[in-house]
Scaffold this active site. Sequence first.
Site, short mmCIF file in Angstrom:
data_model
loop_
_atom_site.label_atom_id
_atom_site.label_comp_id
_atom_site.label_asym_id
_atom_site.label_seq_id
_atom_site.Cartn_x
_atom_site.Cartn_y
_atom_site.Cartn_z
N ASP A 1 46.77 53.30 77.76
CA ASP A 1 46.31 51.92 77.91
C ASP A 1 46.29 51.21 76.55
OD1 ASP A 1 44.86 49.68 79.27
OD2 ASP A 1 43.22 50.34 78.00
N GLU B 1 50.39 54.00 82.61
CA GLU B 1 49.74 54.08 81.30
C GLU B 1 49.67 55.52 80.80
OE1 GLU B 1 46.93 50.09 81.71
OE2 GLU B 1 46.06 52.07 82.10
#
Length: 225
Positions: free
Chosen positions: A47, A119
């Site tokens: 992320d 992610e």
Amino acid sequence: MNEPDPFAAWVRQTLGHAPKDADLFRRALTHGSQGGPSYERLEFLGDRVLGLAMAAWLYGRFPDEPEGKLSARLNMLVSRETCAEVGREAGIPAQLILGKQARDDGAQMSDNVVGDAVESMIGALFCETDFRTASDAVKRLWGDRLDRLEEAPKHPKSALQEWAAARQCRPPVYTLVGRDGPHHAPRFTVQVEVGGRRGGAAQADGSSKQEAETAAAAALMAQLA
């Protein structure tokens, strides 16, 4: 002669990198419902790598835009919905490793699960290579999405607040009216109201409270247009 690993070939085709440790990338696709090591730590890392890679890409692509417009582009491009869209295009749902209950609940196509897996794959790639390689993979995966945004989008909640202020209405009020679904794929329902002379209300749902609020604001803006 060793048979080629189809999974390793898929990772190379998807990320542009031949994995040295295919198990690292398998972990990046393993959901917590399996009961063992999952993608959560890699998703946490990925992320942040995605956010920095996208911010640097936007900074170079739009040299004259102020911070606010760059932030609006960034928020849209790294949103859960966009990550899930990218993941589906890359074929991630077919590669996910899920527990039986999660499969039965449809987690394979959940925006939360697919977006998290994107992610975590970026996080795994960063662990095995470096930031430049991970950034190149982000550009590969996101393709022409930057070019499709001719103008920096205005966030629906900001647009609704501006609409209300311009018409001397009270500020929008968001109310959580429902939550259902399994723990790994919850659905939130939010209602937004704008009180005053030309106010209104709308409801929408999403995989997070923030996503539901954004969808409700967009629905009300469409209703008021």
